[in-house]
Design a protein around this motif. Structure first.
Motif, PDB file in Angstrom:
ATOM      1  N   ASN A 128       0.598  -1.256   0.209  1.00  0.00           N
ATOM      2  CA  ASN A 128      -0.075   0.012   0.378  1.00  0.00           C
ATOM      3  C   ASN A 128       0.790   1.528  -0.290  1.00  0.00           C
ATOM      4  OD1 ASN A 128      -2.019   1.750   0.283  1.00  0.00           O
ATOM      5  ND2 ASN A 128      -2.308   1.960   2.380  1.00  0.00           N
ATOM      6  N   VAL A 129       1.113   1.892  -0.892  1.00  0.00           N
ATOM      7  CA  VAL A 129       2.189   2.876  -1.547  1.00  0.00           C
ATOM      8  C   VAL A 129       1.215   3.950  -2.008  1.00  0.00           C
ATOM      9  CG1 VAL A 129       4.094   1.808  -2.494  1.00  0.00           C
ATOM     10  CG2 VAL A 129       2.172   3.201  -3.197  1.00  0.00           C
ATOM     11  N   PHE A 130       0.060   3.956  -0.796  1.00  0.00           N
ATOM     12  CA  PHE A 130      -0.874   4.873  -0.760  1.00  0.00           C
ATOM     13  C   PHE A 130      -0.827   5.899   0.956  1.00  0.00           C
ATOM     14  CE2 PHE A 130      -1.173   4.014  -4.568  1.00  0.00           C
ATOM     15  CZ  PHE A 130      -1.481   4.678  -5.636  1.00  0.00           C
ATOM     16  N   ASN A 131       0.173   5.191   1.565  1.00  0.00           N
ATOM     17  CA  ASN A 131      -0.345   5.417   3.104  1.00  0.00           C
ATOM     18  C   ASN A 131       0.135   6.874   3.641  1.00  0.00           C
ATOM     19  OD1 ASN A 131      -0.195   5.507   5.866  1.00  0.00           O
ATOM     20  ND2 ASN A 131       0.045   3.378   6.317  1.00  0.00           N
ATOM     21  N   PRO A 132      -0.466   8.021   3.763  1.00  0.00           N
ATOM     22  CA  PRO A 132      -0.276   9.398   3.690  1.00  0.00           C
ATOM     23  C   PRO A 132       0.669   9.839   4.546  1.00  0.00           C
ATOM     24  CG  PRO A 132      -2.341   8.902   4.674  1.00  0.00           C
ATOM     25  CD  PRO A 132      -2.326   7.317   4.341  1.00  0.00           C
ATOM     26  N   ARG A 133       0.839   8.739   5.772  1.00  0.00           N
ATOM     27  CA  ARG A 133       1.856   8.730   6.867  1.00  0.00           C
ATOM     28  C   ARG A 133       3.491   8.562   6.294  1.00  0.00           C
ATOM     29  NH1 ARG A 133       1.191   4.429  10.568  1.00  0.00           N
ATOM     30  NH2 ARG A 133       3.733   6.149  11.400  1.00  0.00           N
ATOM     31  N   PHE A 134       3.496   7.793   5.319  1.00  0.00           N
ATOM     32  CA  PHE A 134       5.505   7.326   4.935  1.00  0.00           C
ATOM     33  C   PHE A 134       5.248   7.787   3.193  1.00  0.00           C
ATOM     34  CE2 PHE A 134       3.378   3.592   7.485  1.00  0.00           C
ATOM     35  CZ  PHE A 134       4.270   4.182   8.173  1.00  0.00           C
ATOM     36  N   CYS A 135       4.518   8.790   2.787  1.00  0.00           N
ATOM     37  CA  CYS A 135       4.355   9.661   1.960  1.00  0.00           C
ATOM     38  C   CYS A 135       5.231  10.909   1.957  1.00  0.00           C
ATOM     39  CB  CYS A 135       3.391   9.117   1.095  1.00  0.00           C
ATOM     40  SG  CYS A 135       2.971   7.588   0.554  1.00  0.00           S
ATOM     41  N   LEU A 136       6.225  11.022   1.298  1.00  0.00           N
ATOM     42  CA  LEU A 136       6.914  12.629   0.444  1.00  0.00           C
ATOM     43  C   LEU A 136       6.031  13.557  -1.054  1.00  0.00           C
ATOM     44  CD1 LEU A 136       8.014  15.829   1.673  1.00  0.00           C
ATOM     45  CD2 LEU A 136      10.033  14.019   1.485  1.00  0.00           C
ATOM     46  N   VAL A 137       5.587  13.919  -0.891  1.00  0.00           N
ATOM     47  CA  VAL A 137       5.032  14.579  -2.147  1.00  0.00           C
ATOM     48  C   VAL A 137       5.573  15.716  -2.403  1.00  0.00           C
ATOM     49  CG1 VAL A 137       3.188  15.442  -3.752  1.00  0.00           C
ATOM     50  CG2 VAL A 137       2.547  13.598  -1.444  1.00  0.00           C
ATOM     51  N   ASP A 138       6.570  15.634  -3.931  1.00  0.00           N
ATOM     52  CA  ASP A 138       7.214  16.697  -3.923  1.00  0.00           C
ATOM     53  C   ASP A 138       6.200  17.434  -5.417  1.00  0.00           C
ATOM     54  OD1 ASP A 138       8.443  18.694  -5.661  1.00  0.00           O
ATOM     55  OD2 ASP A 138      10.293  17.880  -5.900  1.00  0.00           O
ATOM     56  N   THR A 139       5.084  18.521  -5.073  1.00  0.00           N
ATOM     57  CA  THR A 139       4.680  18.877  -5.870  1.00  0.00           C
ATOM     58  C   THR A 139       4.920  19.896  -6.976  1.00  0.00           C
ATOM     59  OG1 THR A 139       4.489  21.177  -4.600  1.00  0.00           O
ATOM     60  CG2 THR A 139       2.965  19.611  -4.519  1.00  0.00           C
ATOM     61  N   THR A 140       6.085  19.451  -7.047  1.00  0.00           N
ATOM     62  CA  THR A 140       7.061  20.872  -8.429  1.00  0.00           C
ATOM     63  C   THR A 140       6.864  19.783  -9.635  1.00  0.00           C
ATOM     64  OG1 THR A 140       7.878  22.049  -6.301  1.00  0.00           O
ATOM     65  CG2 THR A 140       9.185  22.317  -9.189  1.00  0.00           C
ATOM     66  N   THR A 141       7.899  17.769  -9.387  1.00  0.00           N
ATOM     67  CA  THR A 141       8.160  17.470  -9.841  1.00  0.00           C
ATOM     68  C   THR A 141       6.660  16.576  -9.915  1.00  0.00           C
ATOM     69  OG1 THR A 141       9.566  15.599  -7.906  1.00  0.00           O
ATOM     70  CG2 THR A 141      11.138  17.534  -9.329  1.00  0.00           C
ATOM     71  N   ARG A 142       6.573  16.377  -8.665  1.00  0.00           N
ATOM     72  CA  ARG A 142       5.236  14.981  -9.039  1.00  0.00           C
ATOM     73  C   ARG A 142       5.801  13.891  -8.540  1.00  0.00           C
ATOM     74  NH1 ARG A 142       0.261  18.488 -10.679  1.00  0.00           N
ATOM     75  NH2 ARG A 142      -1.120  16.386 -11.184  1.00  0.00           N
ATOM     76  N   VAL A 143       6.894  14.119  -7.971  1.00  0.00           N
ATOM     77  CA  VAL A 143       7.634  12.010  -7.461  1.00  0.00           C
ATOM     78  C   VAL A 143       7.235  12.803  -6.214  1.00  0.00           C
ATOM     79  CG1 VAL A 143       9.700  11.413  -6.990  1.00  0.00           C
ATOM     80  CG2 VAL A 143       9.403  12.677  -8.899  1.00  0.00           C
ATOM     81  N   VAL A 144       6.699  11.603  -5.658  1.00  0.00           N
ATOM     82  CA  VAL A 144       6.860  11.004  -4.410  1.00  0.00           C
ATOM     83  C   VAL A 144       7.784   9.393  -3.446  1.00  0.00           C
ATOM     84  CG1 VAL A 144       4.840   9.417  -2.943  1.00  0.00           C
ATOM     85  CG2 VAL A 144       3.612  11.088  -4.406  1.00  0.00           C
ATOM     86  N   TYR A 145       8.377  10.040  -2.746  1.00  0.00           N
ATOM     87  CA  TYR A 145       9.144   9.779  -1.789  1.00  0.00           C
ATOM     88  C   TYR A 145       8.826   9.060  -1.037  1.00  0.00           C
ATOM     89  CZ  TYR A 145      12.099  13.017  -4.487  1.00  0.00           C
ATOM     90  OH  TYR A 145      12.876  13.362  -5.864  1.00  0.00           O
ATOM     91  N   ARG A 146       9.328   7.702  -0.437  1.00  0.00           N
ATOM     92  CA  ARG A 146       8.750   6.710   0.225  1.00  0.00           C
ATOM     93  C   ARG A 146      10.415   6.183   1.032  1.00  0.00           C
ATOM     94  NH1 ARG A 146       6.266   4.798  -3.509  1.00  0.00           N
ATOM     95  NH2 ARG A 146       7.132   2.656  -2.888  1.00  0.00           N
ATOM     96  N   LYS A 147      10.594   6.112   2.768  1.00  0.00           N
ATOM     97  CA  LYS A 147      11.145   5.129   3.062  1.00  0.00           C
ATOM     98  C   LYS A 147      11.028   3.597   3.237  1.00  0.00           C
ATOM     99  CE  LYS A 147      14.117   8.700   6.045  1.00  0.00           C
ATOM    100  NZ  LYS A 147      14.012   9.309   6.900  1.00  0.00           N
ATOM    101  N   GLU A 148      11.426   2.931   2.643  1.00  0.00           N
ATOM    102  CA  GLU A 148      11.187   1.458   2.425  1.00  0.00           C
ATOM    103  C   GLU A 148      11.843   0.826   3.254  1.00  0.00           C
ATOM    104  OE1 GLU A 148       8.423  -0.151   2.205  1.00  0.00           O
ATOM    105  OE2 GLU A 148       6.914   1.392   0.707  1.00  0.00           O
ATOM    106  N   GLN A 149      12.024  -0.445   3.858  1.00  0.00           N
ATOM    107  CA  GLN A 149      12.114  -0.973   4.593  1.00  0.00           C
ATOM    108  C   GLN A 149      11.541  -2.552   4.428  1.00  0.00           C
ATOM    109  OE1 GLN A 149      11.773   0.131   9.180  1.00  0.00           O
ATOM    110  NE2 GLN A 149      12.997   1.346   9.105  1.00  0.00           N
ATOM    111  N   PHE A 150      13.443  -3.013   3.613  1.00  0.00           N
ATOM    112  CA  PHE A 150      13.357  -4.651   3.881  1.00  0.00           C
ATOM    113  C   PHE A 150      14.044  -5.165   4.823  1.00  0.00           C
ATOM    114  CE2 PHE A 150      12.899  -1.795   0.108  1.00  0.00           C
ATOM    115  CZ  PHE A 150      11.561  -2.417  -0.641  1.00  0.00           C
ATOM    116  N   THR A 151      13.657  -6.694   4.617  1.00  0.00           N
ATOM    117  CA  THR A 151      14.273  -7.478   5.723  1.00  0.00           C
ATOM    118  C   THR A 151      14.441  -9.046   5.316  1.00  0.00           C
ATOM    119  OG1 THR A 151      12.115  -7.571   7.210  1.00  0.00           O
ATOM    120  CG2 THR A 151      14.020  -5.907   7.984  1.00  0.00           C
ATOM    121  N   ILE A 152      13.693  -9.309   4.768  1.00  0.00           N
ATOM    122  CA  ILE A 152      13.275 -10.710   3.743  1.00  0.00           C
ATOM    123  C   ILE A 152      13.838 -10.698   2.944  1.00  0.00           C
ATOM    124  CG2 ILE A 152      11.217 -12.757   3.165  1.00  0.00           C
ATOM    125  CD1 ILE A 152       9.580 -10.700   5.041  1.00  0.00           C
ATOM    126  N   GLY A 153      14.346 -12.179   2.750  1.00  0.00           N
ATOM    127  CA  GLY A 153      15.205 -12.731   1.864  1.00  0.00           C
ATOM    128  C   GLY A 153      16.589 -11.977   1.197  1.00  0.00           C
TER     129      GLY A 153
END
Length: 332
Positions: A245-270
């Motif tokens: 769910n990459v739309f969770n509002p708590r975990f998204c930073l929206v750059d309104t100029t470039t319309r790029v959305v940034y997230r800090k994703e942690q991976f621990t499996i595999g």
């Protein structure tokens, strides 16, 4: 020396993974039977990024996005996230067959096929389907599922930007945010051009992208340029690994100029555990329609849709996804 013996077979692989992006400074792995103790301090303030660090990050953003999607695929090879519900794929394929006016026996390209759920649904309905994806883990899962189900769908691990078929397909689909997985506008435009090059003249196609209007309404963090200034305030999550769910509002930073959305994703499996700042490009209705037209797609409709409900009626309220339906222009 604790004489605590454990399986160290994965250590060399983890070290190779870590040293792909940075030198290893802690010496050789400990001998069998030894352990180490690390002590860290809590409540340290995160150091702000500099502009030079962000420029270096921007150079690697495409590589970072690829690594994140590969890690998501390897963590959940069957993509059993809510948005990837197999029942959704059945309904989506039924609607697309009607809207694209497809006839069993035709060839269909699934561009960025993931674990192959749409490809296998189409093959079950009598179409000759080839699925392409850059994720080796996703393609392995797609092949395994096709084998289990006796499906005739074929799958190829390849970069959608550079892969070209031996002959053009009768139709194509490119669903769930393949376009937009690159933060760079030029690369996303090239993806559309690669898609259109794989379809015969006048061939129908459908693609979906993530909606900028939806995330911009709900996101907690926004900026107008210089997103790196807010990276320290962006909380991390295991969204891609756990739920997709990459739309969770708590975990998204929206750059309104470039319309790029940034997230800090942690991976621990595999893989060796890691945290990645993952960027993706999101679109408005008119914006993606214009991009499609530049690529040579005659757009029949562009509308907001929901997973499992690619219905044909226009929906004025922004949702997570935008679906574009059209066909390859005769001049391309």
């Amino acid at each position: 020396q604790t004489d605590f013996h454990q399986d160290l077979s994965a250590v060399e692989e983890s070290l190779r993974e870590v040293t792909n992006s940075a030198p290893w400074l802690l010496g050789a792995p400990l001998p069998e039977g030894q352990e180490w103790l690390g002590v860290t301090f809590q409540n340290q303030r995160a150091a702000p990024w500099s502009e030079s660090e962000f420029l270096k990050f921007r150079e690697d953003m495409t590589k970072t996005a690829r690594e994140a999607y590969e890690r998501m695929a390897s963590a959940a090879p069957e993509q059993h996230h809510g948005w990837a519900n197999p029942n959704h794929a059945e309904k989506e394929v039924d609607l697309l067959i009607r809207e694209l006016n497809l006839t069993p026996g035709q060839s269909v390209l699934d561009f960025g096929c993931g674990s192959g759920r749409h490809s296998i649904c189409l093959a079950r309905r009598g179409f000759h389907v080839v699925g392409i994806d850059s994720s080796a883990s996703a393609i392995a899962a797609a092949r395994a599922r096709a084998k289990r189900e006796g499906s005739g769908a074929r799958f190829v691990a390849a970069d959608c930007l550079t892969w070209r078929p031996e002959k053009q397909f009768d139709a194509a689909i490119c669903l769930y945010d393949v376009v937009g997985s690159y933060p760079d506008d030029d690369l996303n435009q090239r993806l559309l051009e690669a898609l259109i090059a794989s379809v015969r003249p006048n061939g129908p196609l459908a693609l979906s992208v993530m909606s900028f209007d939806y995330i911009n309404q709900i996101a907690k963090l926004r900026c107008a340029g210089r997103p790196y200034a807010k990276f320290a305030a962006l909380p991390a999550s295991d969204t891609m690994q756990a739920s997709g769910n990459v739309f969770n509002p708590r975990f998204c930073l929206v750059d309104t100029t470039t319309r790029v959305v940034y997230r800090k994703e942690q991976f621990t499996i595999g893989h060796a555990p890691t945290e990645l700042i993952v960027p993706d490009r999101r679109y408005g209705l008119s914006e993606i329609a214009k991009m499609c037209k530049r690529a040579g797609i005659e757009v029949a409709s562009a509308r907001f849709v929901k997973a499992g409900s690619f219905r044909a009626t226009e929906n004025a309220k922004p949702t997570k996804e935008i679906l574009v339906v059209g066909r390859k222009g005769r001049l391309f």
